[in-house]
Design a protein around this motif. Structure first.
Motif, PDB file in Angstrom:
ATOM      1  N   PRO A  96       0.823  -1.205   0.000  1.00 22.05           N
ATOM      2  CA  PRO A  96       0.000   0.000   0.000  1.00 22.05           C
ATOM      3  C   PRO A  96       0.858   1.256   0.000  1.00 22.05           C
ATOM      4  O   PRO A  96       1.838   1.347   0.725  1.00 22.05           O
ATOM      5  N   GLY A  97       0.466   2.224  -0.836  1.00 22.09           N
ATOM      6  CA  GLY A  97       1.147   3.513  -0.867  1.00 22.09           C
ATOM      7  C   GLY A  97       2.399   3.536  -1.703  1.00 22.09           C
ATOM      8  O   GLY A  97       3.104   4.529  -1.717  1.00 22.09           O
ATOM      9  N   THR A  98       2.713   2.392  -2.376  1.00 24.64           N
ATOM     10  CA  THR A  98       3.881   2.395  -3.239  1.00 24.64           C
ATOM     11  C   THR A  98       3.455   2.169  -4.664  1.00 24.64           C
ATOM     12  O   THR A  98       2.414   1.600  -4.935  1.00 24.64           O
ATOM     13  N   ASP A  99       4.289   2.570  -5.565  1.00 27.27           N
ATOM     14  CA  ASP A  99       3.982   2.452  -6.980  1.00 27.27           C
ATOM     15  C   ASP A  99       5.281   2.303  -7.734  1.00 27.27           C
ATOM     16  O   ASP A  99       6.112   3.199  -7.712  1.00 27.27           O
ATOM     17  N   PRO A 100       5.491   1.156  -8.387  1.00 28.72           N
ATOM     18  CA  PRO A 100       6.757   0.987  -9.113  1.00 28.72           C
ATOM     19  C   PRO A 100       7.014   2.085 -10.106  1.00 28.72           C
ATOM     20  O   PRO A 100       8.142   2.498 -10.303  1.00 28.72           O
ATOM     21  N   ALA A 101       5.965   2.569 -10.781  1.00 29.08           N
ATOM     22  CA  ALA A 101       6.168   3.616 -11.789  1.00 29.08           C
ATOM     23  C   ALA A 101       6.628   4.906 -11.157  1.00 29.08           C
ATOM     24  O   ALA A 101       7.330   5.703 -11.759  1.00 29.08           O
ATOM     25  N   ASP A 102       6.157   5.147  -9.881  1.00 28.27           N
ATOM     26  CA  ASP A 102       6.544   6.379  -9.206  1.00 28.27           C
ATOM     27  C   ASP A 102       7.922   6.270  -8.578  1.00 28.27           C
ATOM     28  O   ASP A 102       8.661   7.237  -8.498  1.00 28.27           O
ATOM     29  N   ASP A 103       8.259   5.062  -8.076  1.00 28.48           N
ATOM     30  CA  ASP A 103       9.444   4.927  -7.249  1.00 28.48           C
ATOM     31  C   ASP A 103      10.669   4.485  -8.021  1.00 28.48           C
ATOM     32  O   ASP A 103      11.763   4.428  -7.473  1.00 28.48           O
ATOM     33  N   ALA A 104      10.498   4.121  -9.295  1.00 28.49           N
ATOM     34  CA  ALA A 104      11.634   3.617 -10.050  1.00 28.49           C
ATOM     35  C   ALA A 104      12.482   4.753 -10.572  1.00 28.49           C
ATOM     36  O   ALA A 104      11.988   5.767 -11.016  1.00 28.49           O
ATOM     37  N   GLY A 105      13.788   4.534 -10.537  1.00 31.55           N
ATOM     38  CA  GLY A 105      14.692   5.465 -11.203  1.00 31.55           C
ATOM     39  C   GLY A 105      14.841   6.774 -10.484  1.00 31.55           C
ATOM     40  O   GLY A 105      14.433   6.962  -9.349  1.00 31.55           O
ATOM     41  N   PRO A 106      15.412   7.763 -11.166  1.00 33.50           N
ATOM     42  CA  PRO A 106      15.720   9.048 -10.546  1.00 33.50           C
ATOM     43  C   PRO A 106      14.507   9.860 -10.225  1.00 33.50           C
ATOM     44  O   PRO A 106      14.607  10.854  -9.536  1.00 33.50           O
ATOM     45  N   ASP A 107      13.331   9.489 -10.721  1.00 37.76           N
ATOM     46  CA  ASP A 107      12.129  10.271 -10.477  1.00 37.76           C
ATOM     47  C   ASP A 107      11.368   9.779  -9.258  1.00 37.76           C
ATOM     48  O   ASP A 107      10.221  10.130  -9.055  1.00 37.76           O
ATOM     49  N   ALA A 108      11.989   8.967  -8.433  1.00 39.72           N
ATOM     50  CA  ALA A 108      11.283   8.361  -7.311  1.00 39.72           C
ATOM     51  C   ALA A 108      10.770   9.391  -6.342  1.00 39.72           C
ATOM     52  O   ALA A 108       9.770   9.160  -5.659  1.00 39.72           O
ATOM     53  N   THR A 109      11.401  10.532  -6.225  1.00 39.80           N
ATOM     54  CA  THR A 109      10.998  11.508  -5.220  1.00 39.80           C
ATOM     55  C   THR A 109       9.722  12.220  -5.585  1.00 39.80           C
ATOM     56  O   THR A 109       9.216  13.011  -4.805  1.00 39.80           O
ATOM     57  N   GLU A 110       9.132  11.939  -6.738  1.00 38.86           N
ATOM     58  CA  GLU A 110       7.901  12.638  -7.148  1.00 38.86           C
ATOM     59  C   GLU A 110       6.713  12.237  -6.312  1.00 38.86           C
ATOM     60  O   GLU A 110       5.806  13.022  -6.093  1.00 38.86           O
ATOM     61  N   HIS A 111       6.681  10.989  -5.833  1.00 41.68           N
ATOM     62  CA  HIS A 111       5.497  10.495  -5.134  1.00 41.68           C
ATOM     63  C   HIS A 111       5.389  11.134  -3.764  1.00 41.68           C
ATOM     64  O   HIS A 111       6.352  11.163  -3.001  1.00 41.68           O
ATOM     65  N   PRO A 112       4.220  11.687  -3.382  1.00 45.53           N
ATOM     66  CA  PRO A 112       4.114  12.423  -2.134  1.00 45.53           C
ATOM     67  C   PRO A 112       4.296  11.574  -0.900  1.00 45.53           C
ATOM     68  O   PRO A 112       4.524  12.095   0.169  1.00 45.53           O
ATOM     69  N   THR A 113       4.157  10.245  -0.991  1.00 47.40           N
ATOM     70  CA  THR A 113       4.279   9.414   0.186  1.00 47.40           C
ATOM     71  C   THR A 113       5.662   8.810   0.318  1.00 47.40           C
ATOM     72  O   THR A 113       5.909   8.018   1.217  1.00 47.40           O
ATOM     73  N   ASP A 114       6.568   9.131  -0.575  1.00 45.32           N
ATOM     74  CA  ASP A 114       7.924   8.617  -0.461  1.00 45.32           C
ATOM     75  C   ASP A 114       8.547   9.118   0.833  1.00 45.32           C
ATOM     76  O   ASP A 114       8.422  10.289   1.176  1.00 45.32           O
ATOM     77  N   THR A 115       9.244   8.223   1.509  1.00 43.80           N
ATOM     78  CA  THR A 115       9.879   8.612   2.766  1.00 43.80           C
ATOM     79  C   THR A 115      11.369   8.322   2.752  1.00 43.80           C
ATOM     80  O   THR A 115      12.011   8.315   3.782  1.00 43.80           O
TER      81      THR A 115
ATOM     82  N   ASP B 287      -1.686  14.015   0.341  1.00 51.95           N
ATOM     83  CA  ASP B 287      -1.873  12.573   0.374  1.00 51.95           C
ATOM     84  C   ASP B 287      -2.866  12.152   1.447  1.00 51.95           C
ATOM     85  O   ASP B 287      -3.646  11.226   1.263  1.00 51.95           O
ATOM     86  N   GLU B 288      -2.859  12.878   2.580  1.00 50.95           N
ATOM     87  CA  GLU B 288      -3.787  12.554   3.660  1.00 50.95           C
ATOM     88  C   GLU B 288      -5.238  12.834   3.251  1.00 50.95           C
ATOM     89  O   GLU B 288      -6.149  12.072   3.581  1.00 50.95           O
ATOM     90  N   GLN B 289      -5.438  13.931   2.543  1.00 49.04           N
ATOM     91  CA  GLN B 289      -6.798  14.317   2.172  1.00 49.04           C
ATOM     92  C   GLN B 289      -7.304  13.667   0.903  1.00 49.04           C
ATOM     93  O   GLN B 289      -8.514  13.444   0.757  1.00 49.04           O
ATOM     94  N   PHE B 290      -6.383  13.362  -0.014  1.00 52.68           N
ATOM     95  CA  PHE B 290      -6.810  12.839  -1.326  1.00 52.68           C
ATOM     96  C   PHE B 290      -6.151  11.505  -1.655  1.00 52.68           C
ATOM     97  O   PHE B 290      -6.117  11.112  -2.823  1.00 52.68           O
ATOM     98  N   GLY B 291      -5.662  10.813  -0.637  1.00 49.26           N
ATOM     99  CA  GLY B 291      -4.961   9.573  -0.872  1.00 49.26           C
ATOM    100  C   GLY B 291      -5.857   8.368  -1.025  1.00 49.26           C
ATOM    101  O   GLY B 291      -5.370   7.255  -1.213  1.00 49.26           O
ATOM    102  N   GLY B 292      -7.156   8.525  -0.931  1.00 49.67           N
ATOM    103  CA  GLY B 292      -8.084   7.399  -1.100  1.00 49.67           C
ATOM    104  C   GLY B 292      -8.547   6.843   0.220  1.00 49.67           C
ATOM    105  O   GLY B 292      -8.043   7.177   1.296  1.00 49.67           O
ATOM    106  N   ARG B 293      -9.543   5.986   0.137  1.00 51.42           N
ATOM    107  CA  ARG B 293     -10.152   5.432   1.328  1.00 51.42           C
ATOM    108  C   ARG B 293      -9.403   4.193   1.799  1.00 51.42           C
ATOM    109  O   ARG B 293      -8.822   3.500   1.007  1.00 51.42           O
TER     110      ARG B 293
END
Length: 331
Positions: free
Chosen positions: A8-27, A325-331
Motif C-alpha cells: 500500500p502507498g507504493t507504486d513501481p512507476a513512481d518509485d523507479a529510477g531518478p524520479d522516485a521523489t515525485e510520489h508524495p508518500t515517499d519517505t 496525500d492525507e486528504q486525497f490519498g483514497g479510502r
C-alpha cells in the motif's frame, strides 16, 4: 512491514529510477542538504509527472474517470458540432444576402456526422451544460490524481458544483488572456499558458477563488517555467492525435461517424492523461514550496527581502505533499 510492488502507498512507476521523489508518500532520505524526507527536489521532474500520470490512469479509479471523460467527450462533441451545424448556414445566408459573394464562393460546409438538428439557442445551452459537466469531471480527476488513485478519495466529491464553477471561470479567464497574448505577439501567450497551467489544480485541491487561483498558479510555476513549458508542449503534441482517425477513415469506405467517434475516444484518453499530468506537476511544485517554507530557503537574487517575506507567508489553502496525500490519498 509490507514491501514489494503491491505494498500500500507504493507504486513501481513512481518509485523507479531518478524520479522516485515525485510520489508524495515517499519517505526515502533526501540528498544531503535537500528537503527532509526526499519528497521534493529543486527541479520539476518531467519524467516523474508523466510516469505518475500514466500509472494512475490505468488503475480502476482512473479507468472510471476515463469512462466519464468519454461521456463528456461525446456529449461536448455533439453539442459543439450541432451548434456549428445550426449557426454556419445562417451566417452563410446573411453573408450571401449582404455582399457580392455568390453561392459558388461560399459552398455549404458538410456538417459533422455527430451533429444533430438543434435550434441555435438550444445548442448554445447544451454547449454550456456540457462544458460545466466536463469541468466537474476535471475537478474530480485532479483530486484523484494528486493522490495515489487506488480508490476514490473521500473529498473527491466535496463542494463539487461550486469548485467546478470557480474552476470554469478561472480557466476561461486564463484562456482569454492566453489567446490575447498569442494574438498579440505569441510569446506573451505562451508565457501566460505556462503561468496559469495549475489554475485548475489549485481550485480543486486548495479551494481557491478565481483571482487567488490565478495568482497561486503564477507563483507555483515561477522558477520552473521552462520545464512546465516542456510538459505543455508534450501535451499539445498529444492533443493532435485525435485528428488522425478522421483523416485515416476519410481514405477508406468506412462512414465518417467512425472516424469522428474514434477521434472522440482518443481525445478522451489524451484529456484524462493531460489532467493527470497537471495534477502530478502540482504535487511536485507544491512540495517544493512547502519545503522552502520549512527551511526558509528563498531566491535572494529574485527579490531579496520581498521574496523572503513572500516565501515565509503560507498561501491560503496551501498544502504540503503529506497533507495532499492525507486528504486525497483514497479510502
Amino acid at each position: 512491514m509490507t514491501t514489494g510492488p503491491d505494498a500500500p502507498g507504493t507504486d513501481p512507476a513512481d518509485d523507479a529510477g531518478p524520479d522516485a521523489t515525485e510520489h508524495p508518500t515517499d519517505t526515502a532520505p533526501g540528498p544531503p542538504g535537500g528537503p527532509p524526507g526526499g519528497a521534493t527536489s529543486e527541479e520539476l521532474r518531467v519524467g516523474a509527472a508523466l510516469g505518475g500520470a500514466a500509472s494512475r490512469l490505468v488503475r480502476p479509479v482512473g479507468a472510471a474517470l476515463l469512462a466519464a471523460y468519454l461521456f463528456v467527450g461525446f456529449a461536448g462533441t455533439v453539442a459543439t458540432t450541432s451548434l456549428f451545424a445550426a449557426v454556419v448556414p445562417r451566417i452563410r445566408a446573411v453573408v450571401l444576402a449582404n455582399s457580392a459573394a455568390t453561392a459558388a464562393d461560399l459552398p455549404p460546409a458538410d456538417p459533422s456526422p455527430l451533429a444533430v438538428g438543434l435550434e441555435p439557442t438550444t445548442a448554445v445551452g447544451l454547449v454550456l451544460v456540457t462544458a460545466l459537466l466536463a469541468e466537474t469531471v476535471h475537478v474530480v480527476a485532479v483530486r484523484v490524481f494528486v493522490g495515489d488513485a487506488r480508490s476514490l478519495p473521500d473529498r473527491a466529491l466535496a463542494d463539487l458544483r461550486a469548485r467546478a464553477l470557480v474552476s470554469y471561470i478561472a480557466n476561461s479567464l486564463a484562456l482569454i488572456a492566453v489567446f490575447a497574448g498569442l494574438f498579440a505577439l505569441v510569446l506573451p501567450g505562451v508565457f501566460l499558458a505556462v503561468a496559469f497551467y495549475l489554475v485548475r489544480a489549485v481550485v480543486a485541491v486548495e479551494g481557491a477563488g478565481v483571482v487567488p487561483a490565478l495568482r497561486r498558479s503564477w507563483r507555483l510555476v515561477a522558477g520552473h517555467r521552462l520545464r512546465v513549458l516542456t510538459v505543455l508542449l508534450l501535451v499539445v503534441l498529444l492533443r493532435q492525435l485525435p485528428t488522425l482517425p478522421g483523416s485515416v477513415v476519410a481514405e477508406t469506405p468506412l462512414p465518417g461517424a467512425v472516424g469522428a467517434s474514434l477521434g472522440v475516444v482518443l481525445g478522451a484518453v489524451v484529456t484524462a492523461f493531460a489532467t493527470a499530468v497537471a495534477a502530478r506537476v502540482y504535487v511536485q511544485l507544491a512540495g517544493m514550496e512547502a519545503a522552502a517554507r520549512e527551511t526558509g530557503d528563498t531566491d535572494e537574487a529574485a527579490g531579496g527581502e520581498a521574496a523572503a517575506d513572500e516565501a515565509a507567508e503560507e498561501p491560503l489553502g496551501a498544502l504540503s505533499p503529506e497533507e495532499i496525500d492525507e486528504q486525497f490519498g483514497g479510502r
